[in-house]
Design an enzyme around this catalytic site. Structure first.
Site: not given
Ligand code: SAH
Ligand code: SF4
Length: 393
Positions: A116, A129, A136, A140, A143, A370
Site C-alpha cells: 500500500e 508514504c 515486515c 512491533c 503495528c 499509520c
C-alpha cells in the site's frame, strides 16, 4: 515473548531479470547501471553516458514510459531498446480516496504481491508514504504490518515506482517548457513510513531515494525525504553517509522494559545504543533534527513520568517529538490514549523546548492511517491471542 522474531537481513530480493528472455527494466537502476544496461542493449560504449542521461530525463523528469516518445534518440535506437528493455512500474490495483482527500493505492508487484502507498495532501504540499517491504520481519505489537510475515524486500524499481505512479495519478509530470519546482508540487515530500523496515532493505531504499533526489529527475531535496526506522542501529550511520535524508525513529517508550514489548528490536539494540547512534546522526547527515515518533497507547507509555523520562533521554539531540494517536486495527491489543492525556504529555515535552505536534490521523475511513497498512491478500495473519501473547500482555 515467543521466539518468532528472526531479526535478519538475509532477505530475498528478486533478481532484476526474473526469467531468461525477459526484458530489462530500466526503472530503479543507478545512473551507472542504466548506462551498462543501455550498452548491453547495443548502444555504442562511447555514447553510454549521454544516452543514459537522456533516458533518465525521459523517465524521471517527464514521466515517459515508452521508448517511442524519446524523440532525441534515433528511430532505430528506440526500436532496439523496446526489444530488450522496458520501463515498468508497479500496477495500481485499486485507488481509494478518503473523505479528507487522502489517497490509498494498492499496488501489485512481481510475484503477485501487494503493498500500500498513501498520498496525504496538505496545504501547499503533499506527502507520499511509501513501502519498502512486503510485510515486515519485525513484530512491533501495536503495528498492523507487524502481524504480517515478511514476504520479500521491494526492489529499487518498486520503491521509486511508487513515487512514479503517484505522480501519474496526480497528473504531476511537467508539461514541456513549464517548470515544476518542488516547492509548488502536489507531491513535495516522501516518507518511508509505509510497510516494512527500510533499513533492512538498505541498498534498494538508498538507490531509489538517490533517484528521487537526482536534480535531473524527480528532484526532491534530501530534506524532503524522511526515513523512519524502528532502530536498526548499524544502518543509521550508513543512512547519514549514503542517503543523507531526514531520520525519524519509532521510539515509543522510555524504558527498555516497555520498549522490548512494543518494538522488539529493542532487545537487540536497546535504548542506550539507539540513542548513541541518534546523537551522531544530525551532524553526520547535516540534517536539522530527528523526529521521534511516539505512539500514544492508553496506560502503556503515556504517563507524565514517561514524558519527563523522554525529555531526559533525548537531551542534547536536536529533535521534534511526533505524538501519534494509536490507530486501531482489527485485533489490535491496545487502545488510543485520550485527547487530554495526549495533550498533557505534549505539554511536558513542549515545556522542555521540543516541538510536539500530534499527528492527525489521516485517511482512517480507508484504513490508510499509520500502522494500519497491510495487504489483505496476504493471508499469513496472526490471531488476536497470538498478537497479545507475543506482546507479553
Ligand atoms: N518500519 C518503520 C517504518 C514504518 S512504520 C518504523 O517502524 O519506523 C511508520 C510509523 O507508524 C512508525 O513510527 C510506527 O511505529 C507507526 N505505527 C505503526 N503502527 C501504528 C499504529 N497502529 N498506530 C499509530 N502508529 C503506528
Ligand atoms: Fe515493522 Fe515498523 Fe511495523 Fe515495527 S512499526 S512491525 S518495524 S513496519
Amino acid at each position: 515473548m515467543t521466539a518468532k522474531t528472526p531479526i535478519t537481513q538475509d532477505l530475498v530480493t528478486i533478481p532484476r531479470k526474473e526469467k531468461k528472455g525477459e526484458k530489462t527494466n530500466l526503472v530503479g537502476l543507478t545512473r551507472g547501471a542504466l548506462q551498462e544496461a543501455l550498452i548491453a542493449a547495443g548502444i555504442p560504449e562511447r555514447q553510454g553516458k549521454m544516452r543514459a542521461g537522456q533516458v533518465w530525463q525521459w523517465m524521471y523528469q517527464k514521466g515517459v514510459r515508452s521508448f517511442d516518445q524519446m524523440t532525441n534518440l534515433g528511430k532505430e535506437l528506440r526500436v532496439r531498446l523496446a526489444e530488450t528493455c522496458e520501463i515498468r512500474v508497479p500496477e495500481v490495483v485499486t485507488r481509494q480516496i478518503s473523505e479528507d482527500g487522502t489517497r490509498k493505492y494498492l499496488v501489485r508487484i512481481a510475484g503477485g504481491h501487494e503493498v500500500e502507498v498513501v498520498y496525504i495532501p496538505e496545504e501547499n504540499r503533499g506527502t507520499l508514504c511509501i513501502s519498502s517491504q512486503v510485510g515486515c520481519t519485525l513484530t512491533c505489537s501495536f503495528c498492523h504490518t507487524g502481524t504480517q510475515k515478511l514476504v520479500r524486500n521491494l526492489t529499487a524499481a518498486e520503491i521509486i515506482g511508487q513515487v512514479m505512479i503517484a505522480r501519474d495519478d496526480l497528473g504531476e509530470w511537467p508539461k514541456p517548457g513549464v517548470p515544476n519546482p518542488p516547492e509548488a508540487r502536489l507531491l513535495s515530500n516522501i516518507v518511508l513510513m509505509g510497510m516494512g523496515e527500510p533499513l533492512y532493505n538498505f541498498e534498494n531504499v538508498r538507490d531509489a531515494m538517490k533517484i528521487a533526489m537526482d536534480p535531473e529527475g524527480i528532484s526532491l531535496s534530501r530534506r524532503r525525504i524522511t526515513l523512519s526506522t524502528s532502530g536498526v542501529v548499524p544502518e543509521i550511520a550508513r543512512t547519514a553517509q549514503e542517503i543523507g535524508c531526514l531520520l525519524a525513529v519509532s521510539f515509543h517508550a522510555t524504558t527498555d522494559e516497555i520498549r522490548d514489548k512494543l518494538v522488539p528490536i529493542n532487545k537487540r539494540w536497546n535504548l542506550e545504543t539507539l540513542l548513541a547512534a541518534l546523537r551522531a546522526y544530525p551532524k553526520a547527515s547535516n540534517s536539522e533534527r530527528i523526529t521521534f515518533e511516539y505512539v500514544m497507547l492508553k496506560g502503556v507509555n503515556d504517563s507524565d513520568e514517561d514524558a519527563h523520562r523522554l525529555v531526559q533521554l533525548i537531551k542534547g539531540i536536536p529533535a521534534k517529538i511526533n505524538l501519534i494517536p494509536f490507530n486501531e486495527w482489527p485485533g489490535s491489543p491496545y487502545e488510543r490514549s485520550s485527547n487530554n492525556r495526549i495533550r498533557a504529555f505534549g505539554d511536558i515535552v513542549n515545556a522542555a523546548g521540543y516541538a510536539s505536534p500530534v499527528r492527525k490521523p489521516r485517511g482512517e475511513d480507508i484504513m490508510a492511517a499509520c500502522g494500519q497498512l497491510r495487504s489483505e491478500t496476504e493471508r499469513a495473519r496472526k490471531s488476536r491471542a497470538q498478537i497479545a501473547k507475543e506482546a507479553g500482555i
